[in-house]
Design a protein around this motif. Structure first.
Motif, PDB file in Angstrom:
ATOM      1  N   TYR A  34     -15.314  -3.755  -5.600  1.00  0.00           N
ATOM      2  CA  TYR A  34     -14.806  -3.046  -6.775  1.00  0.00           C
ATOM      3  C   TYR A  34     -13.296  -3.262  -6.924  1.00  0.00           C
ATOM      4  O   TYR A  34     -12.799  -3.556  -8.015  1.00  0.00           O
ATOM      5  N   LEU A  35     -12.568  -3.130  -5.817  1.00  0.00           N
ATOM      6  CA  LEU A  35     -11.119  -3.304  -5.859  1.00  0.00           C
ATOM      7  C   LEU A  35     -10.734  -4.754  -6.161  1.00  0.00           C
ATOM      8  O   LEU A  35      -9.704  -5.005  -6.792  1.00  0.00           O
ATOM      9  N   GLY A  36     -11.562  -5.703  -5.748  1.00  0.00           N
ATOM     10  CA  GLY A  36     -11.328  -7.103  -6.096  1.00  0.00           C
ATOM     11  C   GLY A  36     -11.389  -7.317  -7.600  1.00  0.00           C
ATOM     12  O   GLY A  36     -10.576  -8.044  -8.176  1.00  0.00           O
ATOM     13  N   VAL A  37     -12.338  -6.668  -8.252  1.00  0.00           N
ATOM     14  CA  VAL A  37     -12.440  -6.745  -9.717  1.00  0.00           C
ATOM     15  C   VAL A  37     -11.203  -6.105 -10.346  1.00  0.00           C
ATOM     16  O   VAL A  37     -10.608  -6.660 -11.289  1.00  0.00           O
ATOM     17  N   GLN A  38     -10.794  -4.952  -9.819  1.00  0.00           N
ATOM     18  CA  GLN A  38      -9.628  -4.269 -10.374  1.00  0.00           C
ATOM     19  C   GLN A  38      -8.340  -5.068 -10.166  1.00  0.00           C
ATOM     20  O   GLN A  38      -7.465  -5.070 -11.030  1.00  0.00           O
ATOM     21  N   ARG A  39      -8.227  -5.764  -9.027  1.00  0.00           N
ATOM     22  CA  ARG A  39      -7.046  -6.615  -8.793  1.00  0.00           C
ATOM     23  C   ARG A  39      -7.001  -7.758  -9.801  1.00  0.00           C
ATOM     24  O   ARG A  39      -5.925  -8.130 -10.283  1.00  0.00           O
ATOM     25  N   ALA A  40      -8.155  -8.303 -10.134  1.00  0.00           N
ATOM     26  CA  ALA A  40      -8.195  -9.353 -11.154  1.00  0.00           C
ATOM     27  C   ALA A  40      -7.769  -8.776 -12.504  1.00  0.00           C
ATOM     28  O   ALA A  40      -7.120  -9.450 -13.304  1.00  0.00           O
ATOM     29  N   ARG A  41      -8.114  -7.543 -12.735  1.00  0.00           N
ATOM     30  CA  ARG A  41      -7.787  -6.882 -13.986  1.00  0.00           C
ATOM     31  C   ARG A  41      -6.305  -6.516 -14.078  1.00  0.00           C
ATOM     32  O   ARG A  41      -5.666  -6.735 -15.099  1.00  0.00           O
ATOM     33  N   PHE A  42      -5.748  -5.947 -13.005  1.00  0.00           N
ATOM     34  CA  PHE A  42      -4.372  -5.439 -13.029  1.00  0.00           C
ATOM     35  C   PHE A  42      -3.352  -6.377 -12.405  1.00  0.00           C
ATOM     36  O   PHE A  42      -2.159  -6.147 -12.533  1.00  0.00           O
ATOM     37  N   GLY A  43      -3.800  -7.396 -11.707  1.00  0.00           N
ATOM     38  CA  GLY A  43      -2.874  -8.361 -11.113  1.00  0.00           C
ATOM     39  C   GLY A  43      -1.950  -7.724 -10.089  1.00  0.00           C
ATOM     40  O   GLY A  43      -2.368  -6.905  -9.274  1.00  0.00           O
ATOM     41  N   ASP A  44      -0.675  -8.087 -10.170  1.00  0.00           N
ATOM     42  CA  ASP A  44       0.323  -7.629  -9.206  1.00  0.00           C
ATOM     43  C   ASP A  44       0.649  -6.137  -9.317  1.00  0.00           C
ATOM     44  O   ASP A  44       1.384  -5.611  -8.493  1.00  0.00           O
ATOM     45  N   ARG A  45       0.122  -5.478 -10.332  1.00  0.00           N
ATOM     46  CA  ARG A  45       0.394  -4.042 -10.472  1.00  0.00           C
ATOM     47  C   ARG A  45      -0.478  -3.191  -9.554  1.00  0.00           C
ATOM     48  O   ARG A  45      -0.264  -1.991  -9.454  1.00  0.00           O
ATOM     49  N   LEU A  46      -1.468  -3.784  -8.888  1.00  0.00           N
ATOM     50  CA  LEU A  46      -2.364  -3.029  -8.000  1.00  0.00           C
ATOM     51  C   LEU A  46      -2.225  -3.543  -6.570  1.00  0.00           C
ATOM     52  O   LEU A  46      -2.419  -4.725  -6.301  1.00  0.00           O
ATOM     53  N   HIS A  47      -1.877  -2.631  -5.676  1.00  0.00           N
ATOM     54  CA  HIS A  47      -1.740  -2.942  -4.255  1.00  0.00           C
ATOM     55  C   HIS A  47      -2.707  -2.030  -3.495  1.00  0.00           C
ATOM     56  O   HIS A  47      -2.612  -0.804  -3.614  1.00  0.00           O
ATOM     57  N   THR A  48      -3.623  -2.626  -2.755  1.00  0.00           N
ATOM     58  CA  THR A  48      -4.635  -1.831  -2.067  1.00  0.00           C
ATOM     59  C   THR A  48      -4.611  -2.088  -0.564  1.00  0.00           C
ATOM     60  O   THR A  48      -4.209  -3.168  -0.112  1.00  0.00           O
ATOM     61  N   ARG A  49      -5.054  -1.075   0.171  1.00  0.00           N
ATOM     62  CA  ARG A  49      -5.193  -1.210   1.619  1.00  0.00           C
ATOM     63  C   ARG A  49      -6.403  -0.385   2.055  1.00  0.00           C
ATOM     64  O   ARG A  49      -6.502   0.793   1.724  1.00  0.00           O
ATOM     65  N   LEU A  50      -7.325  -1.041   2.747  1.00  0.00           N
ATOM     66  CA  LEU A  50      -8.504  -0.377   3.304  1.00  0.00           C
ATOM     67  C   LEU A  50      -8.365  -0.385   4.823  1.00  0.00           C
ATOM     68  O   LEU A  50      -8.382  -1.450   5.429  1.00  0.00           O
ATOM     69  N   ASP A  51      -8.193   0.782   5.416  1.00  0.00           N
ATOM     70  CA  ASP A  51      -8.086   0.907   6.866  1.00  0.00           C
ATOM     71  C   ASP A  51      -9.306   1.667   7.376  1.00  0.00           C
ATOM     72  O   ASP A  51      -9.500   2.833   7.010  1.00  0.00           O
ATOM     73  N   VAL A  52     -10.096   0.991   8.202  1.00  0.00           N
ATOM     74  CA  VAL A  52     -11.312   1.607   8.738  1.00  0.00           C
ATOM     75  C   VAL A  52     -11.280   1.482  10.260  1.00  0.00           C
ATOM     76  O   VAL A  52     -11.259   0.373  10.789  1.00  0.00           O
ATOM     77  N   MET A  53     -11.282   2.615  10.923  1.00  0.00           N
ATOM     78  CA  MET A  53     -11.335   2.626  12.384  1.00  0.00           C
ATOM     79  C   MET A  53     -12.657   1.998  12.815  1.00  0.00           C
ATOM     80  O   MET A  53     -13.707   2.299  12.238  1.00  0.00           O
ATOM     81  N   SER A  54     -12.617   1.129  13.801  1.00  0.00           N
ATOM     82  CA  SER A  54     -13.823   0.400  14.206  1.00  0.00           C
ATOM     83  C   SER A  54     -14.954   1.348  14.613  1.00  0.00           C
ATOM     84  O   SER A  54     -16.118   1.082  14.315  1.00  0.00           O
ATOM     85  N   LYS A  55     -14.642   2.471  15.248  1.00  0.00           N
ATOM     86  CA  LYS A  55     -15.682   3.437  15.624  1.00  0.00           C
ATOM     87  C   LYS A  55     -16.340   4.074  14.404  1.00  0.00           C
ATOM     88  O   LYS A  55     -17.485   4.481  14.456  1.00  0.00           O
ATOM     89  N   ALA A  56     -15.597   4.135  13.306  1.00  0.00           N
ATOM     90  CA  ALA A  56     -16.117   4.771  12.093  1.00  0.00           C
ATOM     91  C   ALA A  56     -17.001   3.832  11.277  1.00  0.00           C
ATOM     92  O   ALA A  56     -17.832   4.283  10.488  1.00  0.00           O
ATOM     93  N   ALA A  57     -16.844   2.526  11.459  1.00  0.00           N
ATOM     94  CA  ALA A  57     -17.520   1.549  10.611  1.00  0.00           C
ATOM     95  C   ALA A  57     -19.043   1.646  10.653  1.00  0.00           C
ATOM     96  O   ALA A  57     -19.708   1.428   9.639  1.00  0.00           O
ATOM     97  N   GLN A  58     -19.615   1.982  11.792  1.00  0.00           N
ATOM     98  CA  GLN A  58     -21.078   2.056  11.905  1.00  0.00           C
ATOM     99  C   GLN A  58     -21.635   3.451  11.659  1.00  0.00           C
ATOM    100  O   GLN A  58     -22.847   3.659  11.705  1.00  0.00           O
ATOM    101  N   ARG A  59     -20.777   4.399  11.380  1.00  0.00           N
ATOM    102  CA  ARG A  59     -21.210   5.753  11.062  1.00  0.00           C
ATOM    103  C   ARG A  59     -21.973   5.735   9.749  1.00  0.00           C
ATOM    104  O   ARG A  59     -21.641   4.994   8.827  1.00  0.00           O
ATOM    105  N   ARG A  60     -23.011   6.548   9.630  1.00  0.00           N
ATOM    106  CA  ARG A  60     -23.793   6.613   8.400  1.00  0.00           C
ATOM    107  C   ARG A  60     -23.151   7.619   7.443  1.00  0.00           C
ATOM    108  O   ARG A  60     -22.613   8.625   7.863  1.00  0.00           O
ATOM    109  N   ILE A  61     -23.223   7.275   6.153  1.00  0.00           N
ATOM    110  CA  ILE A  61     -22.597   8.084   5.110  1.00  0.00           C
ATOM    111  C   ILE A  61     -23.471   8.028   3.859  1.00  0.00           C
ATOM    112  O   ILE A  61     -24.202   7.056   3.656  1.00  0.00           O
ATOM    113  N   ALA A  62     -23.404   9.052   3.039  1.00  0.00           N
ATOM    114  CA  ALA A  62     -24.129   9.039   1.765  1.00  0.00           C
ATOM    115  C   ALA A  62     -23.566   7.910   0.903  1.00  0.00           C
ATOM    116  O   ALA A  62     -22.352   7.766   0.771  1.00  0.00           O
ATOM    117  N   SER A  63     -24.438   7.088   0.346  1.00  0.00           N
ATOM    118  CA  SER A  63     -23.969   5.951  -0.450  1.00  0.00           C
ATOM    119  C   SER A  63     -23.278   6.425  -1.727  1.00  0.00           C
ATOM    120  O   SER A  63     -23.608   7.463  -2.283  1.00  0.00           O
TER     121      SER A  63
END
Length: 166
Positions: A34-63
């Motif tokens: 989703y953020l990749g699409v938004q970066r294409a839309r907004f270009g250099d005006r959008l700066h994103t960072r996704l930080d996921v702790m490795s222990k959290a990555a396999q945790r189950r969550i509501a989609s």
């Protein structure tokens, strides 16, 4: 590249129809597309960072629990000097902590003239939290920073245990 992100996002959306619970890493993959699409839309005006702790990555969550929070951050964030958006996901004991932060003020009074009713994104998040994490969640929406240009909004989630239906 935008088509690749859009395809990945649509695939994630369609897969979510049959899976009400997914891993955090799966949910983050959908956010990244989703953020990749938004970066294409907004270009250099959008700066994103996704930080996921490795222990959290396999945790189950509501989609699609995080999607509306990220969409709101993009939609309502301040873009004049570039929108900064950060998603931070970490695990502490049995509690998953999620922060979605963006630049801009928290303005609960502003509504576009063309819309006569409030949006449904946050209400859907609240309903899904009540359904999947009854009495085991905290949802907050806060503003920090002093001057108008330094304001940040953080949507915070604390999810204790796994989601119902997992």
């Amino acid at each position: 590249e935008m088509l690749r992100h859009l395809t990945a996002y649509l695939r994630h959306s369609l897969d979510g129809i049959d899976h009400t619970v997914v891993t955090v890493s799966n949910e983050v993959a959908g956010l990244a597309a989703y953020l990749g699409v938004q970066r294409a839309r907004f270009g250099d005006r959008l700066h994103t960072r996704l930080d996921v702790m490795s222990k959290a990555a396999q945790r189950r969550i509501a989609s699609f629990l995080l999607q509306p929070l990220v969409e709101n951050a993009v939609k309502h964030g301040r873009r004049e000097d570039g929108l900064e958006l950060r998603v931070d996901i970490r695990l502490s004991g049995d509690t998953l902590h999620i922060d979605v932060e963006n630049t801009g003020p928290l303005d609960t009074t502003r509504r576009p003239a063309r819309r006569q009713r409030p949006g449904i994104g946050l209400e859907n998040v609240r309903r899904r939290l009540a359904l999947h994490y009854p009495e085991r969640h905290v949802f907050s929406l806060t503003e920090s920073g002093e001057g108008a240009r330094d304001k940040k909004v953080t949507a915070g989630l604390e999810l204790r245990g796994g989601p119902c239906g997992s």
